[in-house]
Structure formats: structure tokens, C-alpha cells
Design a protein around this motif. Structure first.
Motif, mmCIF file in Angstrom:
data_model
loop_
_atom_site.group_PDB
_atom_site.id
_atom_site.type_symbol
_atom_site.label_atom_id
_atom_site.label_comp_id
_atom_site.label_asym_id
_atom_site.label_seq_id
_atom_site.Cartn_x
_atom_site.Cartn_y
_atom_site.Cartn_z
ATOM 1 N N UNK A 1 -51.288 14.114 31.910
ATOM 2 C CA UNK A 1 -51.285 14.265 30.450
ATOM 3 C C UNK A 1 -52.409 15.176 29.968
ATOM 4 N N UNK A 2 -53.195 15.725 30.879
ATOM 5 C CA UNK A 2 -54.277 16.643 30.524
ATOM 6 C C UNK A 2 -53.834 18.070 30.857
ATOM 7 N N UNK A 3 -53.438 18.804 29.818
ATOM 8 C CA UNK A 3 -52.898 20.144 29.977
ATOM 9 C C UNK A 3 -53.962 21.184 29.641
ATOM 10 N N UNK A 4 -54.200 22.108 30.571
ATOM 11 C CA UNK A 4 -55.147 23.201 30.304
ATOM 12 C C UNK A 4 -54.472 24.189 29.364
ATOM 13 N N UNK A 5 -55.060 24.361 28.161
ATOM 14 C CA UNK A 5 -54.428 25.237 27.164
ATOM 15 C C UNK A 5 -55.207 26.530 26.931
ATOM 16 N N UNK B 1 -61.057 30.824 30.652
ATOM 17 C CA UNK B 1 -61.325 32.166 31.162
ATOM 18 C C UNK B 1 -60.665 32.371 32.522
ATOM 19 N N UNK B 2 -60.381 31.257 33.219
ATOM 20 C CA UNK B 2 -59.624 31.304 34.469
ATOM 21 C C UNK B 2 -58.145 31.146 34.128
ATOM 22 N N UNK B 3 -57.461 32.239 33.949
ATOM 23 C CA UNK B 3 -56.085 32.197 33.469
ATOM 24 C C UNK B 3 -55.105 31.587 34.473
ATOM 25 N N UNK B 4 -55.521 31.449 35.718
ATOM 26 C CA UNK B 4 -54.612 30.895 36.739
ATOM 27 C C UNK B 4 -54.327 29.414 36.505
ATOM 28 N N UNK B 5 -55.173 28.738 35.733
ATOM 29 C CA UNK B 5 -54.958 27.301 35.522
ATOM 30 C C UNK B 5 -54.351 26.993 34.147
ATOM 31 N N UNK C 1 -51.281 21.138 34.294
ATOM 32 C CA UNK C 1 -52.017 19.911 33.997
ATOM 33 C C UNK C 1 -52.963 19.580 35.156
ATOM 34 N N UNK C 2 -53.836 18.635 34.909
ATOM 35 C CA UNK C 2 -54.878 18.328 35.890
ATOM 36 C C UNK C 2 -54.293 17.817 37.201
ATOM 37 N N UNK C 3 -53.207 17.088 37.139
ATOM 38 C CA UNK C 3 -52.579 16.593 38.368
ATOM 39 C C UNK C 3 -52.075 17.764 39.207
ATOM 40 N N UNK C 4 -51.428 18.720 38.569
ATOM 41 C CA UNK C 4 -50.922 19.891 39.294
ATOM 42 C C UNK C 4 -52.072 20.679 39.921
ATOM 43 N N UNK C 5 -53.148 20.843 39.173
ATOM 44 C CA UNK C 5 -54.290 21.600 39.704
ATOM 45 C C UNK C 5 -54.932 20.874 40.871
ATOM 46 N N UNK C 6 -55.017 19.557 40.778
ATOM 47 C CA UNK C 6 -55.625 18.790 41.879
ATOM 48 C C UNK C 6 -54.815 18.938 43.161
ATOM 49 N N UNK C 7 -53.494 19.034 43.031
ATOM 50 C CA UNK C 7 -52.644 19.225 44.211
ATOM 51 C C UNK C 7 -52.844 20.620 44.807
ATOM 52 N N UNK C 8 -53.027 21.607 43.937
ATOM 53 C CA UNK C 8 -53.292 22.967 44.425
ATOM 54 C C UNK C 8 -54.619 23.006 45.180
ATOM 55 N N UNK C 9 -55.636 22.302 44.643
ATOM 56 C CA UNK C 9 -56.956 22.268 45.277
ATOM 57 C C UNK C 9 -57.029 21.287 46.439
ATOM 58 N N UNK C 10 -55.995 20.443 46.564
ATOM 59 C CA UNK C 10 -55.946 19.401 47.612
ATOM 60 C C UNK C 10 -57.133 18.452 47.508
ATOM 61 N N UNK D 1 -64.406 21.025 40.265
ATOM 62 C CA UNK D 1 -64.043 22.320 40.835
ATOM 63 C C UNK D 1 -63.711 23.320 39.720
ATOM 64 N N UNK D 2 -63.029 22.824 38.704
ATOM 65 C CA UNK D 2 -62.678 23.680 37.565
ATOM 66 C C UNK D 2 -63.932 24.084 36.788
ATOM 67 N N UNK D 3 -64.814 23.111 36.542
ATOM 68 C CA UNK D 3 -66.000 23.371 35.715
ATOM 69 C C UNK D 3 -66.997 24.304 36.391
ATOM 70 N N UNK D 4 -66.898 24.448 37.683
ATOM 71 C CA UNK D 4 -67.777 25.419 38.377
ATOM 72 C C UNK D 4 -67.451 26.851 37.957
ATOM 73 N N UNK D 5 -66.209 27.091 37.587
ATOM 74 C CA UNK D 5 -65.758 28.453 37.286
ATOM 75 C C UNK D 5 -65.582 28.730 35.793
ATOM 76 N N UNK D 6 -65.266 27.701 35.028
ATOM 77 C CA UNK D 6 -64.952 27.928 33.612
ATOM 78 C C UNK D 6 -65.159 26.641 32.821
ATOM 79 N N UNK D 7 -65.001 26.746 31.511
ATOM 80 C CA UNK D 7 -65.102 25.586 30.619
ATOM 81 C C UNK D 7 -63.837 25.524 29.771
#
Length: 518
Positions: free
Chosen positions: A342-346, A349-353, A357-366, A375-381
């Protein structure tokens, strides 16, 4: 003899049905044939509106007066209304840039005045931005608030500790400085750092300074869910600020956020109504969406981890003695927001995400969703939309006569581009939760009264000419969660301070707005 003759002449004229000559009026703009909601009454009327300079000079039956106008607008089949006033925006990020100072996302919704400096975060100092806006020009009027978090950061920094008495005195002096520069009141973001580190007594002390200047207190509550003290205690805290500081309290933006807080709206309405009966002036604004939006950091990272800034976050995260606690509390915060799906990145600056949503990104990052946060906050806000409200609470709040429309418009969420037409289409036309007059009054005069803006928010003679004309059939939002940057449509005209800002659905290039001051 002369007196007798005069009486005879007057009597003869009356007998013959002669009427006195009409008074004459030369104006700049005349609006005819529209369905007029004046922002105050509960029913529409069929009256003409005349504008000269920056003021409304006539509202009434045009047949009773001879009006000559430089421009006539035929509003047949259209709704004429005061310009909407948005009490909670982040439009200051656009107003200070020449490229975006026209404020089109709000302008095309029918908004003629925006409030900035909400959530305890204001551009500092107010005097600097007053001059910038006046120098560059702005597309809508702007009301400025002074942010508690901004003032606290000036004196204390982003530190998780109580303010000393000396620091409170310094903060009061800065609030006074900003009020002297035209701020309408104090805003807090007690959910966010550094505002979340403040005690209630600190907030009351600064609110008293705003009260001494006839200001208001605008608050993003300390908790809209179950992050810290809970939703209802946060409502009670806001009321206590009003009781002790003796000033109006405006809750930005009222909601029951997350499963832990659902269905508390009836209790909250009762609490606020009881406070209002006691003479405490409590109001709120609301946006018409079931998803909130904030930064990923604010939504998920524990406040104690944030103390000191983003560098401190990763120093603590790297500490083996703290990491598991941080991850556990982050996981709990994700659950409060409805879960990782339910947490959608809208916006990021990292347009790839963006759009995931956070679940999808976590699966990509394993990794787990809570680990993915860092992991996300290291690159962008990034900004996130979280789908965590229910229709029952939304409707309950919307029906209250002390709740007005507010967008909380910021990048990435469709509310920046669509709040007012969204509310009109979904909750007035389709679901009929409230009527059109209540919608217009709660987007105009009531908001002006809450903010203490004089002579705006209504179609009255002597008021400033902020007027909109929209098509009731085509006025709609186009922005959604897949594309939040689509301008609304169906607004035919917008007149701001007597000058046309939107004509036949198209924004002119005129910057007609003013910085409004106390």
C-alpha cells in the motif's frame, strides 16, 4: 405659486407612470446569466456581478442599473463562485520559481488563494519571500504561515530534546519577527522532525505569541494513527493548545490514518463539537482522497532514528546494537500504513522506482520491505502515497460544518492537481455526501473566516474580485496515481484581484496574485 406648480408637475409625472432615470456605472468586467453561489447562502441566485479595478462593485439585478462594461462574460449554463481558498498547500516550492510561479496546478482547479508554510515548515524569513513573490509576481494570492519546525531548527537544530526556557524565548522572538512580516499564524508538524521533539508546553508558548498578534494555530497533528500518542490524544492536544493559548485551532488535515485508527471519526467529531461549545474555535480541512502522501522517511523511519538528520539515520542503522530495533519499528510503521503493497512511490529522483510499491521494490532488491526502505533512502528521498483511509471516516468528517476543503498539494499525489474538482465530482455529484452550496461555502467564505482573511471568499460588493466560473458538467480532475501531473479541466474563467487569469479554459500569462498580509 411656484410651490403649487412644482407639486402639480411631480404629481402629473407619477400619474403618467414616469420612472426616475437609472443610475449609471462604468465597470471593467460584467458577468451575466450565471448560476451564482455567493459563498455564503445555501441556494444559488441569478444575479449579475460587476467588477471595477480589484473590487466587486455590484451584485444584483442588472435591470435596475445602467452598466457599461469594457468586457462582458456570458456565464449562461455555468456556475459563478468566489475563488477557492486552499488552506493547506506546499505551493511555496512553486511560487518562488519564475518557471512555476503562475501556480497552474492550483489555478486550474479554481483556487485563487493558497496558504503556504504548513506542517511546521516555512521558507525563512518571511520578509525575504514576501519581497521575492512581489518582485517576480505570482499567479494566485498567497497567505504565509510561520513554521514551528523551521523556527525550532533555527534555534535548536534537528535534535531530539526539550527546549530550554531561554531557547523558547528565542523562538518566541523569531515567531514575533515572522508575524511582524505578515504571517497569518503559526503552523506545526508535530508528526515530523523536528516538531515531533517539542513538548506541548513549548507549542503553547509559541502559539501565545501568534495569539498576541491575532494569528491562528494550524497543526498537522502529532499522530493521525498509532505512531506515538494516538489520534484522539493528538486531537485533545490541539484543543489544549487552543484553550491555553486562546487562539483558533485549525487541524490540517483531519483523517483516520491506518487500520489502528479507522472508525474513530464519530468520537473525534463529538470531542471537537464539545470543545466548540466551550468556546474553543476548532476547525479542520480535509482532502477528498483515501490515500495520504508524505516522504518515505516520515512514513516509515522511527523519529528517534531521524534525530540529527539523514547522516545520523545511517550511523544508527550501521550500529549492530540498534539495527534490529530500527528494522522492527520500521516494519511496524509500514503496517500502520497498510502494508508494503500500500506504499506507492509517486515521486523520486530515482525514476526507476516511481510507480512501484514498497513490496515490489523489496522483491527487486531481494530484501525485506523494511530493509528496502533504507536501500532506497541511501539514493533518494522519495514521496509515497499510502492507501490507508476508509470511506466512512472521510464522509463523516466531510459533513461537518467546521470542515473545509484543503489539498495538502505537493508533488506526486493527484491532490495537488485535482482536489477541488475531485471533491465536486465524487462527493457532490456522484455520492451526494454534501450539497454544492456546502462545498462552495466550505471552499471559500468559511476558509477565509478561519484564516482571518478580510474581504475575500464571498461575492459581495466591496470585496476583492476573486471570482471563478466553471462548467458543472465538465469541471473534473484528470490527475490520478498513475499520472499525478494532469491539470484539471472545466474551469472557464478565473478572475484574481479583478484581472482575468483563466479565460475560456486557458490560463493567461498574467500573474495577478498578491501576498496577503495581516
Amino acid at each position: 405659486m411656484k410651490k403649487i406648480n412644482l407639486i402639480f408637475i411631480v404629481s402629473t409625472l407619477i400619474f403618467l407612470g414616469c420612472k426616475p432615470l437609472k443610475s449609471e456605472m462604468n465597470v471593467d468586467i460584467l458577468i451575466q446569466n450565471g448560476t451564482v453561489y455567493n459563498g455564503i447562502d445555501t441556494v444559488a441566485s441569478q444575479v449579475s456581478i460587476a467588477i471595477k479595478g480589484d473590487q466587486i462593485v455590484f451584485v444584483g439585478d442588472e435591470k435596475k442599473i445602467a452598466i457599461t462594461a469594457s468586457k462582458i462574460i456570458d456565464a449562461r449554463g455555468l456556475i459563478v463562485s468566489p475563488g477557492f481558498i486552499d488552506p493547506h498547500t506546499h505551493a511555496d516550492r512553486d511560487l518562488n520559481d519564475l518557471e512555476t510561479s503562475q501556480n497552474k496546478p492550483f489555478l486550474l482547479q479554481g483556487v485563487t488563494t493558497v496558504v503556504v508554510g504548513n506542517d511546521g515548515s516555512s521558507f525563512y524569513p518571511v520578509s525575504k519571500y514576501n519581497k521575492l513573490y512581489e518582485q517576480n509576481g505570482i499567479g494566485t494570492n498567497a497567505v504565509l504561515l510561520v513554521g514551528h519546525g523551521t523556527i525550532r531548527d533555527q534555534v535548536i537544530g534537528n535534535s531530539d530534546r526539550e527546549a530550554s526556557s531561554e531557547e523558547i524565548i528565542k523562538m518566541q522572538a523569531l515567531v514575533q519577527q515572522e508575524m511582524n512580516s505578515g504571517a497569518f499564524g503559526l503552523s506545526t508538524g508535530l508528526f515530523y522532525s523536528p516538531g515531533s521533539y517539542a513538548t506541548t508546553s513549548e507549542v503553547i508558548s509559541l502559539a501565545k505569541t501568534a495569539a498576541a498578534n491575532n494569528g491562528i494555530y494550524d497543526t498537522h497533528l502529532r499522530d493521525e494513527s498509532s505512531y506515538s500518542i494516538g489520534l484522539i490524544p493528538s486531537i485533545e492536544e490541539a484543543i489544549e493548545v487552543g484553550r491555553q493559548a486562546k487562539l483558533p485551532i485549525h487541524i490540517s488535515h483531519i483523517k483516520c490514518l491506518g487500520l489502528d485508527a479507522w472508525y474513530q471519526s464519530d468520537s473525534i467529531v463529538n470531542i471537537i463539537n464539545a470543545a466548540r461549545k466551550q468556546g474553543i474555535d476548532v476547525t479542520a480541512n480535509q482532502y477528498p482522497y483515501d490515500a495520504s502522501a508524505t516522504s518515505l522517511k516520515a512514513a516509515t523511519v522511527p523519529r528517534w532514528v531521524e534525530s540529527g538528520g539523514i547522516d545520523s539515520v545511517f550511523i544508527r542503522y550501521a550500529n549492530p546494537l540498534l539495527k534490529q530495533r530500527i528494522l522492527d519499528e520500521t516494519k511496524t510503521n509500514i503496517s500502520r500504513r497498510g502494508g508494503p503493497d500500500k506504499l506507492l512511490i509517486v515521486a523520486s529522483s530515482d525514476t526507476t522506482i516511481v510507480g512501484k510499491n514498497l513490496l515490489e521494490i523489496s522483491k527487486i532488491f531481494a530484501v525485506s520491505p523494511e530493509e528496502a526502505v533504507y536501500e532506497i533512502l541511501r539514493k533518494s528521498s522519495p514521496k509515497v502515497a499510502s492507501f490507508n483511509m476508509n470511506s466512512k471516516d472521510i464522509a463523516t468528517f466531510m459533513k461537518q460544518d467546521w470542515v473545509v476543503t484543503g489539498s495538502d498539494g505537493g508533488s506526486g499525489h493527484p491532490r495537488k492537481y485535482g482536489t477541488f474538482p475531485k471533491k465536486y465530482n465524487t462527493y457532490i455529484k456522484d455520492q451526494k455526501v454534501i450539497g454544492i452550496a456546502q462545498f462552495i461555502n466550505g471552499s471559500t467564505s468559511k476558509t477565509a473566516d478561519i484564516l482571518k482573511i478580510p474581504n475575500r471568499g464571498a461575492l459581495k460588493e466591496g470585496y476583492f474580485a476573486d471570482v471563478i466560473i466553471f462548467n458543472p458538467e465538465t469541471f473534473k480532475d484528470r490527475a490520478d496515481y498513475s499520472d499525478a501531473f494532469q491539470l484539471a479541466e472545466g474551469l472557464e474563467y478565473s478572475i484574481i484581484n479583478g484581472k482575468i487569469a483563466v479565460e475560456k479554459g486557458k490560463a493567461t500569462k498574467l500573474l495577478n496574485g498578491k501576498v496577503l498580509k495581516k
